[in-house]
Design an enzyme around this catalytic site. Sequence first.
Site, PDB file in Angstrom:
ATOM      1  N   CYS A 102      -0.176   4.944   6.366  1.00  0.00           N
ATOM      2  CA  CYS A 102      -0.678   5.033   7.748  1.00  0.00           C
ATOM      3  C   CYS A 102       0.392   4.471   8.691  1.00  0.00           C
ATOM      4  O   CYS A 102       0.916   3.385   8.466  1.00  0.00           O
ATOM      5  CB  CYS A 102      -1.977   4.246   7.915  1.00  0.00           C
ATOM      6  SG  CYS A 102      -3.311   4.847   6.867  1.00  0.00           S
ATOM      7  N   HIS A 120     -10.011   7.146  12.557  1.00  0.00           N
ATOM      8  CA  HIS A 120      -8.919   6.980  13.533  1.00  0.00           C
ATOM      9  C   HIS A 120      -8.515   8.243  14.277  1.00  0.00           C
ATOM     10  O   HIS A 120      -7.506   8.239  14.989  1.00  0.00           O
ATOM     11  CB  HIS A 120      -7.673   6.394  12.862  1.00  0.00           C
ATOM     12  CG  HIS A 120      -7.895   5.112  12.139  1.00  0.00           C
ATOM     13  ND1 HIS A 120      -8.698   4.106  12.630  1.00  0.00           N
ATOM     14  CD2 HIS A 120      -7.423   4.643  10.952  1.00  0.00           C
ATOM     15  CE1 HIS A 120      -8.711   3.089  11.778  1.00  0.00           C
ATOM     16  NE2 HIS A 120      -7.954   3.388  10.750  1.00  0.00           N
ATOM     17  N   CYS A 153       0.862  -1.180   0.000  1.00  0.00           N
ATOM     18  CA  CYS A 153       0.000   0.000   0.000  1.00  0.00           C
ATOM     19  C   CYS A 153       0.898   1.229   0.000  1.00  0.00           C
ATOM     20  O   CYS A 153       2.009   1.190   0.501  1.00  0.00           O
ATOM     21  CB  CYS A 153      -0.871  -0.004   1.261  1.00  0.00           C
ATOM     22  SG  CYS A 153      -2.076   1.343   1.324  1.00  0.00           S
ATOM     23  N   CYS A 169       0.118   0.824  10.377  1.00  0.00           N
ATOM     24  CA  CYS A 169      -0.262  -0.312   9.526  1.00  0.00           C
ATOM     25  C   CYS A 169       0.969  -0.997   8.940  1.00  0.00           C
ATOM     26  O   CYS A 169       1.872  -0.336   8.427  1.00  0.00           O
ATOM     27  CB  CYS A 169      -1.179   0.181   8.414  1.00  0.00           C
ATOM     28  SG  CYS A 169      -1.686  -1.115   7.282  1.00  0.00           S
ATOM     29  N   CYS A 186      -3.805  -7.262  10.001  1.00  0.00           N
ATOM     30  CA  CYS A 186      -3.398  -6.232   9.054  1.00  0.00           C
ATOM     31  C   CYS A 186      -2.002  -6.356   8.438  1.00  0.00           C
ATOM     32  O   CYS A 186      -1.105  -5.556   8.727  1.00  0.00           O
ATOM     33  CB  CYS A 186      -3.497  -4.870   9.720  1.00  0.00           C
ATOM     34  SG  CYS A 186      -4.992  -4.639  10.639  1.00  0.00           S
TER      35      CYS A 186
HETATM   36  N1  SAH Z   1      -6.778   1.115   2.855  1.00  0.00           N
HETATM   37  C1  SAH Z   1      -8.073   0.824   3.376  1.00  0.00           C
HETATM   38  C2  SAH Z   1      -8.342  -0.654   3.604  1.00  0.00           C
HETATM   39  C3  SAH Z   1      -7.255  -1.494   4.184  1.00  0.00           C
HETATM   40  S1  SAH Z   1      -6.876  -1.294   5.892  1.00  0.00           S
HETATM   41  C4  SAH Z   1      -8.332   1.640   4.630  1.00  0.00           C
HETATM   42  O1  SAH Z   1      -7.457   2.364   5.067  1.00  0.00           O
HETATM   43  O2  SAH Z   1      -9.438   1.586   5.147  1.00  0.00           O
HETATM   44  C5  SAH Z   1      -8.275  -1.924   6.752  1.00  0.00           C
HETATM   45  C6  SAH Z   1      -8.461  -1.324   8.143  1.00  0.00           C
HETATM   46  O3  SAH Z   1      -7.460  -1.808   9.055  1.00  0.00           O
HETATM   47  C7  SAH Z   1      -8.321   0.184   8.160  1.00  0.00           C
HETATM   48  O4  SAH Z   1      -9.315   0.758   8.973  1.00  0.00           O
HETATM   49  C8  SAH Z   1      -6.959   0.368   8.776  1.00  0.00           C
HETATM   50  O5  SAH Z   1      -6.786   1.651   9.287  1.00  0.00           O
HETATM   51  C9  SAH Z   1      -6.946  -0.735   9.805  1.00  0.00           C
HETATM   52  N2  SAH Z   1      -5.634  -1.060  10.359  1.00  0.00           N
HETATM   53  C10 SAH Z   1      -4.436  -1.083   9.759  1.00  0.00           C
HETATM   54  N3  SAH Z   1      -3.455  -1.418  10.607  1.00  0.00           N
HETATM   55  C11 SAH Z   1      -4.051  -1.633  11.790  1.00  0.00           C
HETATM   56  C12 SAH Z   1      -3.571  -2.005  13.082  1.00  0.00           C
HETATM   57  N4  SAH Z   1      -2.276  -2.221  13.314  1.00  0.00           N
HETATM   58  N5  SAH Z   1      -4.474  -2.126  14.060  1.00  0.00           N
HETATM   59  C13 SAH Z   1      -5.806  -1.922  13.834  1.00  0.00           C
HETATM   60  N6  SAH Z   1      -6.317  -1.577  12.663  1.00  0.00           N
HETATM   61  C14 SAH Z   1      -5.448  -1.412  11.647  1.00  0.00           C
END
Ligand code: SAH
Length: 345
Positions: free
Chosen positions: A116, A216, A112, A119, A333
């Site tokens: 973020c 978030h 990706c 992530c 994730c």
């Molecule tokens: N790119 C899209 C979909 C993929 S991520 C998005 O951002 O929505 C899917 C979800 O998992 C998103 O809400 C993301 O913020 C969350 N996510 C990613 N890493 C995470 C983590 N370590 N703990 C909890 N949620 C997480």
Amino acid sequence: MKTDLKSLTLPELEAEMLLIGEKKFRAKQIYRWLHVKYADSFSQMSDLSENLRAKLEENYTIGSLKQVKKLVSKIDNTTKYLFELDNNCIIESVFMQYSYGNTVCISTQAGCRMGCTFCASTLDGVEKSLSPSEMLSQVYEIEKDKGETVSGVVLMGSGEPLDNYDNVIKFIKLINSKEGKNMGQRHITLSTCGLINKIYELADEDLQITLAVSLHAPNDMIRNRIMPVSKANPMDKLLQACRDYVAKTNRRITFEYSLIKDVNDSAENAKELAEKLKGLLCHVNLIPVNDVKERDYVRSTNEAVKRFEGILTSRGIETTVRRKLGSDIDAACGQLRKRYKDEKR
Ligand code: SAH
């Protein structure tokens, strides 16, 4: 490169058959083999002549995925898969069992580029945007492997769906098609980090899917820190896009909110969020953040989660705390994919 027939809609497949001098109705037969019987070779298509099968073999391919790893949770049967794409990229998909049916979480990109900070999928950037066929195959392969029907899909694995817009829309149309898997649009959830222009584009598609928006944070100051994408997509404009989306589609939006200790989980944060979401047809999904060892974020305490939920609920915002599935298999994730790739290096 040969065309992957699995990425074609039925009308496209019909046009393709005419192009190679075949009858139009052949397309329906082939479509059925691909999207109902999940064939991965032309030789399986027993109601086509050998001649035609050879011709298809010569001109086309059927995209497929290679399963390279599978982890099954002993607690709740949640199953994580790592699949390898044709170009050796690795993607992650998850099978989850709920009382209302089986759901698969699919990846829309290998990696990706949204960045973020909490992530794991984004740590190495994006390697590939997946084709419709590669997204479908995640569902089909898991259904075959589990021997169970999958009734819902969430686009919440690696990748930003709206950064692979055309392929994702096509995937939705294909999996929803009545000649194919015929999955109801209401059983499909698309999760985005909040690309405003694309949300407007999506609203115009006239789909009945559920839109989930990863928020978030209650304000841009915090959001900018954990989601770089927020700088170009500020919250007031994003929430306006969400209001417009609801007005256009009549569909309730889900907001995802990962709770990170001392970053976005205070009572103040909850109050500010409740204020901003007032009057918006929505639902908030609270997710205690999954620790990512590359980052030094820690999940909120149970007390902080309860407090946050309580404040939202008491202010009339419908809120749930996401139940953790597959806690024994590190299902969070992009972590499995990351570990697999690191080990291979
Ligand atoms: N790119 C899209 C979909 C993929 S991520 C998005 O951002 O929505 C899917 C979800 O998992 C998103 O809400 C993301 O913020 C969350 N996510 C990613 N890493 C995470 C983590 N370590 N703990 C909890 N949620 C997480």
